[in-house]
Design an enzyme around this catalytic site. Structure first.
Site, short mmCIF file in Angstrom:
data_model
loop_
_atom_site.label_atom_id
_atom_site.label_comp_id
_atom_site.label_asym_id
_atom_site.label_seq_id
_atom_site.Cartn_x
_atom_site.Cartn_y
_atom_site.Cartn_z
N ILE A 9 0.94 -1.45 0.07
CA ILE A 9 -0.42 0.11 0.25
C ILE A 9 0.79 1.08 -0.31
O ILE A 9 0.46 2.38 -0.59
CB ILE A 9 -0.46 -0.07 1.09
CG1 ILE A 9 -2.05 1.21 0.88
CG2 ILE A 9 -0.17 0.24 2.39
CD1 ILE A 9 -3.52 0.65 1.97
N ASN A 22 -3.96 2.18 15.13
CA ASN A 22 -4.11 2.86 16.89
C ASN A 22 -4.86 3.67 17.38
O ASN A 22 -4.56 4.61 16.78
CB ASN A 22 -3.09 1.21 17.94
CG ASN A 22 -1.78 2.41 17.48
OD1 ASN A 22 -2.40 3.47 18.22
ND2 ASN A 22 -1.22 2.12 17.53
N GLY A 30 2.39 -3.80 10.54
CA GLY A 30 1.84 -4.02 9.99
C GLY A 30 1.55 -2.40 8.92
O GLY A 30 2.63 -2.47 8.64
N VAL A 31 0.86 -2.80 9.26
CA VAL A 31 0.94 -1.40 7.73
C VAL A 31 0.96 0.09 8.21
O VAL A 31 1.78 0.76 8.04
CB VAL A 31 -1.42 -1.30 7.11
CG1 VAL A 31 -1.34 0.17 6.52
CG2 VAL A 31 -1.63 -2.32 6.39
N ASP A 32 0.62 -0.06 9.43
CA ASP A 32 0.96 1.17 10.26
C ASP A 32 2.91 0.85 10.01
O ASP A 32 3.36 2.22 10.23
CB ASP A 32 0.64 1.42 11.67
CG ASP A 32 0.39 2.16 12.25
OD1 ASP A 32 -0.31 2.57 13.95
OD2 ASP A 32 0.18 3.69 11.78
N THR A 116 -7.58 -7.23 9.63
CA THR A 116 -7.58 -8.30 9.51
C THR A 116 -6.01 -9.09 10.18
O THR A 116 -6.26 -9.90 9.86
CB THR A 116 -7.99 -9.41 7.66
OG1 THR A 116 -7.31 -8.36 7.39
CG2 THR A 116 -9.31 -8.48 7.72
N GLY A 117 -5.28 -7.59 10.48
CA GLY A 117 -4.55 -8.33 10.48
C GLY A 117 -3.80 -8.85 12.02
O GLY A 117 -5.08 -9.45 13.14
N TYR A 119 -5.33 -7.26 14.11
CA TYR A 119 -6.36 -6.90 14.78
C TYR A 119 -7.35 -8.39 15.04
O TYR A 119 -8.82 -8.29 15.58
CB TYR A 119 -7.42 -5.70 14.76
CG TYR A 119 -7.01 -4.31 16.10
CD1 TYR A 119 -5.95 -4.20 16.50
CD2 TYR A 119 -7.40 -3.41 15.94
CE1 TYR A 119 -5.52 -3.03 17.14
CE2 TYR A 119 -7.14 -1.76 15.37
CZ TYR A 119 -6.03 -2.17 16.40
OH TYR A 119 -5.01 -1.38 17.36
N1 APR Z 1 0.83 -3.24 2.29
C1 APR Z 1 -1.29 -3.52 2.52
N2 APR Z 1 -1.08 -4.23 3.59
C2 APR Z 1 -0.64 -4.85 4.46
C3 APR Z 1 1.25 -4.18 3.91
C4 APR Z 1 1.19 -3.19 3.61
N3 APR Z 1 2.42 -2.64 3.43
N4 APR Z 1 0.92 -4.26 6.06
C5 APR Z 1 0.12 -5.32 6.00
N5 APR Z 1 -0.80 -5.36 5.59
C6 APR Z 1 -2.34 -6.58 5.52
C7 APR Z 1 -1.97 -7.46 6.61
O1 APR Z 1 -1.23 -8.33 6.14
C8 APR Z 1 -3.32 -7.39 7.06
O2 APR Z 1 -4.11 -8.29 5.77
O3 APR Z 1 -2.51 -4.94 5.58
C9 APR Z 1 -3.43 -5.88 6.70
C10 APR Z 1 -4.50 -5.46 8.26
O4 APR Z 1 -2.88 -6.10 8.97
P1 APR Z 1 -2.52 -5.21 9.72
O5 APR Z 1 -1.43 -3.61 9.56
O6 APR Z 1 -2.21 -5.92 11.13
O7 APR Z 1 -3.88 -4.27 10.61
P2 APR Z 1 -5.01 -4.39 11.80
O8 APR Z 1 -5.84 -5.69 11.73
O9 APR Z 1 -5.63 -3.44 11.69
O10 APR Z 1 -3.94 -4.35 13.17
C11 APR Z 1 -3.93 -2.74 13.82
O11 APR Z 1 -1.68 -3.46 14.39
O12 APR Z 1 -0.38 -1.90 13.36
C12 APR Z 1 -0.40 -2.12 14.31
O13 APR Z 1 -0.65 -0.06 15.21
C13 APR Z 1 -1.20 -0.86 14.67
O14 APR Z 1 -2.74 -1.35 16.11
C14 APR Z 1 -3.06 -1.28 15.28
C15 APR Z 1 -2.62 -2.85 15.00
#
Ligand code: APR
Length: 167
Positions: A9, A22, A30-32, A116-117, A119
């Site tokens: 992304i 968060n 993860g994405v964050d 979906t990650g 969380y």
């Molecule tokens: N690009 C696209 N998708 C991604 C990327 C990326 N670079 N990195 C991870 N993902 C996907 C993961 O594989 C998952 O399918 O994004 C989705 C969401 O996963 P998370 O990033 O874990 O987000 P979430 O489940 O909403 O959890 C949020 O995680 O990183 C911490 O600070 C954040 O506390 C918050 C929690």
């Protein structure tokens, strides 16, 4: 229009990228983590001034070093089995992101699979909620032309594809 792609992304050439943040908005994994790493310290600096964000809401910052002009930091629900309003909070994240895109003149927005990650929201339950809410929000904000869901894996894309096809 809703697009579904495999990719990173942080590398999408869109006007805005939605973060899966968060409530502290002070970064994470993860994405964050990817967005803050690729976007640089200016994003966190700006986040510090936002005073956090409620689950279901999203707040804007500039995009820093990302191709995107903005990051909309959305806070998805943590999955607790589905009886705690998770569905409405997940839908709300998508609505708020499209609203912000409209307010900021963004014609294209990239979404991750929010919640979906880490969380724990089951992908097959998140997908229909996410695509339905996004479709509705796009209809209400026609100036936002493209919502692109960006996935790391085919399995997640397939769930969102199946949900989109059922709409
Ligand atoms: N690009 C696209 N998708 C991604 C990327 C990326 N670079 N990195 C991870 N993902 C996907 C993961 O594989 C998952 O399918 O994004 C989705 C969401 O996963 P998370 O990033 O874990 O987000 P979430 O489940 O909403 O959890 C949020 O995680 O990183 C911490 O600070 C954040 O506390 C918050 C929690």
């Amino acid at each position: 229009m809703i697009e579904l792609v495999i990719g990173d992304i942080t590398r999408q050439d869109v006007d805005a990228v939605v973060n899966a943040a968060n409530p502290t908005l002070l970064g994470g994994g993860g994405v964050d983590g990817a967005i803050h790493r690729a976007g640089g310290p200016s994003i966190l600096e700006e986040c510090r001034g936002l005073g956090g964000c409620e689950p279901g809401d999203a707040k804007p910052t500039r995009g820093g070093d990302l191709p995107a002009r903005y990051v909309f930091h959305a806070v998805g629900p943590i999955w607790h089995g589905g009886d705690g309003g998770e569905e409405e909070l997940l839908a709300s994240c998508h609505r708020r992101a499209i609203e912000l895109a409209d307010e900021h003149g963004c014609r294209s927005v990239a979404f991750p699979a929010i919640s979906t990650g880490a969380y724990g929201y089951p992908v097959e339950l998140a997908a229909p909620v996410a695509v339905a809410a996004t479709k509705e929000a796009l209809a209400a904000h026609p100036s936002v032309e493209v919502a692109r869901f960006v996935f790391r894996d085919e399995a997640t894309l397939a769930s969102y594809r199946a949900a989109l096809d059922r709409l």
